[in-house]
Scaffold this active site. Structure first.
Site, PDB file in Angstrom:
ATOM      1  N   GLU A  89     -12.814  -3.564   9.576  1.00 26.85           N
ATOM      2  CA  GLU A  89     -13.498  -4.009   8.359  1.00 26.85           C
ATOM      3  C   GLU A  89     -14.999  -4.005   8.580  1.00 26.85           C
ATOM      4  OE1 GLU A  89     -11.008  -7.287   6.174  1.00 26.85           O
ATOM      5  OE2 GLU A  89     -11.163  -7.829   8.272  1.00 26.85           O
TER       6      GLU A  89
ATOM      7  N   ASP B 190      -5.072 -14.276  11.520  1.00 31.27           N
ATOM      8  CA  ASP B 190      -5.376 -13.814  10.161  1.00 31.27           C
ATOM      9  C   ASP B 190      -4.901 -12.384   9.910  1.00 31.27           C
ATOM     10  OD1 ASP B 190      -6.696 -14.300   7.595  1.00 31.27           O
ATOM     11  OD2 ASP B 190      -8.134 -12.759   8.229  1.00 31.27           O
TER      12      ASP B 190
ATOM     13  N   HIS C 101      -0.398  -8.515   9.031  1.00 30.85           N
ATOM     14  CA  HIS C 101      -0.599  -7.118   8.642  1.00 30.85           C
ATOM     15  C   HIS C 101      -0.282  -6.128   9.768  1.00 30.85           C
ATOM     16  CE1 HIS C 101      -2.291  -8.909   5.182  1.00 30.85           C
ATOM     17  NE2 HIS C 101      -3.484  -9.132   5.668  1.00 30.85           N
TER      18      HIS C 101
ATOM     19  N   LYS D 270       0.845  -1.203   0.000  1.00 29.74           N
ATOM     20  CA  LYS D 270       0.000   0.000   0.000  1.00 29.74           C
ATOM     21  C   LYS D 270       0.874   1.244   0.000  1.00 29.74           C
ATOM     22  CE  LYS D 270      -3.917  -2.055   2.442  1.00 29.74           C
ATOM     23  NZ  LYS D 270      -4.994  -1.903   1.462  1.00 29.74           N
TER      24      LYS D 270
END
Ligand code: NAP
Length: 481
Positions: free
Chosen positions: A214, A233, A238, A180
């Protein structure tokens, strides 16, 4: 401002799992975009593979359908040209069919990259067959998707399987957050400016909040997710990666190993997390709708769809500075950011304004990538001397034009693979170090039989997460604020 595009070398990119969701939604549209901006050279080829039996024309028709769904702004004439670079060869990753045809299709004198957009259980088998069929030359690259293991033992096994056939400098472990634009900008902000770095330590920073919120649930990938949860996850990869870029020491140069050496040091400095500093949540059923347990088909699930943690780094720069990490599904807004809270001014010279609030630097990853600095100014107007907080706001789209947030993370990362630049990919020891930190935390709540607290869909997460902050006399930044 239009970004400068430098064509990469000619390449053969073998895409395993080409009929799958990720390939159709992200990787192939991403490659199309790189073709449209002329970064893909004329003699580049994409050799798509999966088990499904079809010919190249049928596969090209599948790409066209996916482009209509996922990248509707494409230009038909450019797509027609792009598709001429794509061919399809059915290959069974765990059997013998298709491998000779694949081997025969590869050219000897171009960059060769194998992108494994398949489940991790297939990684070692594919690597072995590439080696057995002499397709893995010393210069070829292998790209593997997340999740990189389920725990330390499985990550080590994956590393061993890959390293049996490829050298570490050939292995590209994707964490698409690193692709990103704003995440890379965090490095530019810190290391290409002299303003922040002197303040970037425990003397001046009160705490850091890293949020990845999210709005989606686990629909469609419930079986996988229920075995994993937010910690495995999202946090292990991340959020730990975002933490690394925020907290690492300046590397001596911007080279893959110099950057990754510094990131590993951050992960190794992560201290064990006490159960009191963890809040886990699971989204409950909506009015008349489904909740997490319905989505995963496991009424007794103890897997978290939300987690917040307070973590500390045991090193000189960050001693005593809490890093609060949180991520969850079905929350109020889709939002990712890193917020660095600077300490409050020690003394106020302004009468009757109460205590002053410290500055906050917010690096927004999505939506609307950009950087904001909360500053305190004088309220305009005559009369008394009042203060208010305002944001110095730089939206990259406003400052740099519409191209600012392009390319998509996957586009950037695939081109880095072709260029042979591993800076934005996880090294094997990084992945293992992150699991070594995560495993005892997960084992702790599994051994205690902890159940996540329920939270409302569309909320900011469970009460426990608010309490985690309140106990420390701090507040989370509002999600969707
Ligand atoms: P998917 O939709 O299930 O696709 C899997 C692909 O693998 C299909 O093309 C399938 O095609 C192929 N495949 C399965 N078994 C095979 C075999 N034995 N030999 C050859 N091909 C085989 O999965 P996905 O969502 O695209 O995910 C792929 C990888 O990316 C996974 O590791 C996932 O964790 C990761 N990932 C996905 C996303 C995402 O948004 N989807 C995001 C991040 C990471 P055939 O059935 O025709 O063989």
């Amino acid at each position: 401002m239009v970004s400068r595009v430098i064509p990469v070398q000619p390449f053969d990119l073998v895409l395993f799992g080409a009929t799958g969701d990720l390939a159709q939604r992200k990787i192939l549209p991403g490659l199309y975009h790189r073709f449209e901006v002329e970064q893909m050279p004329d003699d580049a080829r994409i050799i798509a593979t999966a088990r499904s039996s079809m010919d190249t024309e049928q596969f090209r028709a599948q790409i066209l359908a996916s482009m209509k769904e996922f990248a509707p702004g494409f230009k038909q004439d450019v797509l027609d040209q792009f598709l001429q670079h794509v061919e399809y060869i059915p290959v069974d990753a765990l059997g013998e069919s298709g491998w000779s045809e694949l081997s025969a299709a590869l050219r000897p004198d171009v960059v060769r990259a194998f992108y494994l957009s398949v489940g991790p259980s297939l990684f070692p088998g594919i690597a072995q067959r590439l080696s057995d069929h002499k397709m893995a030359s010393p210069d070829s690259r292998i790209v593997v998707e997340k999740p990189f293991g389920h725990d330390l033992a499985s990550a080590k096994a994956l590393n061993e399987g890959l390293r049996a056939c490829f050298e570490e400098h050939q292995i590209y472990r994707i964490d698409h957050y690193l692709g990103k634009e704003t995440v890379q900008n965090l490095m530019a902000l810190r290391f290409a400016n002299s303003l922040f770095e002197p303040l970037w330590n425990s003397t001046h920073v009160d705490h850091v909040q890293i949020t990845v919120a999210e709005t989606v649930g686990v629909d469609g990938r419930g079986a996988y997710y229920d075995q994993s949860g937010a910690m495995r996850d999202m946090i292990q990869n991340h959020l730990v990666q975002l933490l690394c870029l925020t907290a690492m020491e300046p590397p001596s140069k911007f080279s893959p190993n110099a950057v990754r050496d510094e990131k590993v040091k951050v992960i190794e400095a992560l201290e064990p997390v006490s159960p009191a500093d963890i809040a886990r949540g699971q989204y409950r059923a909506d009015k008349g709708g489904d909740g997490y347990t319905d989505h995963v088909g496991n009424a007794d699930s103890r897997t978290e769809s939300y987690i917040a943690l307070k973590v500390h780094l045991g090193n000189w720069r960050w001693a005593g500075v809490p890093f609060y990490l949180r991520t969850g599904k079905r929350l109020r807004a889709r939002e990712s950011e890193i917020a660095v809270f600077f300490r409050d001014p020690p003394h106020t010279i302004f009468p009757n304004v109460g205590p002053l609030r410290g500055n906050v630097l917010v690096i927004r990853l999505q939506p609307d990538e950009g950087i904001t600095l909360r500053t305190t100014i004088k309220d305009p107007g005559p009369g008394g001397f009042r203060l208010s907080d305002v944001s110095l706001d730089m939206s990259f789209a406003d400052a740099l034009g519409e191209d600012a947030s392009a390319p998509d993370a996957y586009e950037r990362l695939v081109m880095d693979v072709i260029r042979g630049d591993q800076t934005l990919f996880m090294r094997g020891d990084e992945a293992e170090a992150a699991w070594a930190w995560v495993d005892p935390i997960v084992e702790g709540w599994e051994d205690r039989g902890d159940r996540p607290s329920l939270y409302d869909q569309g909320s900011s997460g469970p009460e426990d997460a608010l309490m985690l902050m309140h106990r420390d006399g701090r507040r989370w930044r509002q999600i969707g604020g």
